[in-house]
Write an enzyme that holds these catalytic residues in place. Structure first.
Site, short mmCIF file in Angstrom:
data_model
loop_
_atom_site.label_atom_id
_atom_site.label_comp_id
_atom_site.label_asym_id
_atom_site.label_seq_id
_atom_site.Cartn_x
_atom_site.Cartn_y
_atom_site.Cartn_z
N GLU A 218 31.82 38.18 78.12
CA GLU A 218 31.41 38.66 79.45
C GLU A 218 29.88 38.74 79.55
OE1 GLU A 218 33.51 38.41 81.59
OE2 GLU A 218 35.36 38.54 80.44
N GLU A 255 33.28 28.92 81.62
CA GLU A 255 34.04 29.73 80.66
C GLU A 255 33.84 29.23 79.22
OE1 GLU A 255 35.28 32.48 81.36
OE2 GLU A 255 35.23 32.32 83.56
ZN LIG Z 1 34.89 34.46 81.44
#
Ligand SMILES: [Zn+2]
Length: 358
Positions: A218, A255
């Site tokens: 994150e 991601e």
């Molecule tokens: Zn993520």
């Protein structure tokens, strides 16, 4: 003509003073040379998701964690713990009737953990008060209260990323902004993401910080957004996404980079969930194929950094601070050649991309 009585010369006067008041004694103030200090080491406990689903308790020292030194209602000094969690906090006087330490969940201007997204208050606790302090007093181990210990685990984990950030500036990036993480002990479904365009904070809750991979993933979104000058590409089909599954090339890039960042920072090529279950970044037959798979992007980045890029990600981080990429393909084919010096797209680098099926 009678000799005039001469006034004593300046030198004679100085000599007379020096004899009356031996060196230092004449104008020395109360001894600040030997101030009253509290010394010790800050530690916290956490459940270790990286060790597996049993998540055994682990004790760590808190590196680069803020401290404040107080006497009564006066703040005497502030500082940060050393890499080994130790601190020596000194006041300006040689003695105090009482002294105590206050620890806020922060690391200077680099990072802070706040209790919720509206109040922006840090988790804070005080050590026991020590009375009649003269000189240096060893207070031994100060332990973060268990209910807020995850906040220090977050600060400590972010310190691992800061140590890898590339470059020597005292900031994360040229934006020079603080990374704020919102975390409270209560579990929440509305957590586990970077709140881009809202609070611009990383939102965590409950047991999420048990996994350092989760914290770093994150934080990786925030770091990429910082490097790109407050920008991230629009990611298609990205609401739910998995390391081994197909999403979209833009989602796989936004991601895959944080997945690689967490693995690189920890030297642990997995994604570890908060419950201790893990996915190795090492495809098997069950993985989806193609450039829309974030785990493939992460694996290729890790292999590029480890091999053709000379064992570090530094050149990619420098490149990201002036070239925004929307997909791995754009990063590799269009942007790597613009690095200074250019990053390879042929030979070993091309083989990495081929192996990961990108
Ligand atoms: Zn993520």
């Amino acid at each position: 003509m009678p000799r005039r009585r001469r006034r004593p010369s300046a030198m004679a006067a100085a000599l007379a003073l020096a004899l009356l008041f031996p060196a230092g004694a004449a104008c020395a103030r109360k001894p600040a040379a030997d101030p009253a200090c509290l010394a010790g080491v800050l530690k916290f406990e956490h459940r270790d998701a990286e060790a597996g689903p049993e998540k055994p308790w682990a004790t760590e020292t808190a590196s680069a964690a803020d401290w404040e030194l107080w006497s009564g209602t006066s703040q005497l000094a502030t500082g940060r713990t050393d890499a080994d969690g130790t601190f020596v906090a000194c006041g300006g006087e040689s003695s105090y009737a009482d002294m105590r330490l206050r620890f806020p969940s922060a690391s200077g201007d680099l990072s802070e953990v706040v209790t919720d997204r509206t109040k922006r208050a840090r988790h804070t606790f005080d050590s026991a008060t020590v009375t009649d302090v003269v000189g240096r007093r060893d207070v031994g181990v100060v332990e973060v209260p268990k209910k807020m210990a995850s906040a220090w685990h977050i600060i400590d984990t972010l310190g691992l990323l800061y140590a890898k950030r590339a470059g020597t500036s005292s900031c994360w990036t040229r934006q020079c902004e603080r990374l704020t993480v919102v975390w409270g002990p209560a579990p929440s479904d509305d957590a586990g993401y970077f709140d881009q365009g809202g609070t611009d904070a990383v939102i965590l809750a409950g047991d999420m910080p048990d996994s350092e991979h989760v914290v770093l993933h994150e934080a990786g979104h925030w770091f990429q957004w910082e490097l790109y000058g407050h920008w991230l590409p629009e990611a298609d089909n990205c609401q739910v996404h998995f390391v081994e599954s197909r999403s979209s090339p833009t989602c796989a890039w936004v991601e895959g980079f944080p997945d690689a960042l967490a693995a690189y920072t920890l030297g642990d090529r997995r994604f570890v969930h908060e419950d201790g279950n893990a996915v190795a970044i090492d495809p098997d037959a069950s993985w989806d194929t193609g450039d829309a798979v974030q785990g493939r992007v992460a694996g290729a980045l890790l292999d590029l950094w480890a091999g053709p890029d000379g064992g570090t990600w530094d050149a990619t981080i420098a490149l990201m601070s002036h070239e925004r990429s929307s997909t791995f393909d754009e990063y590799f084919a269009v942007d790597r050649p613009t690095a200074d010096p250019p990053l390879s797209t042929t030979g070993e680098a091309a083989e990495v991309v081929e192996e990961w099926g990108l």
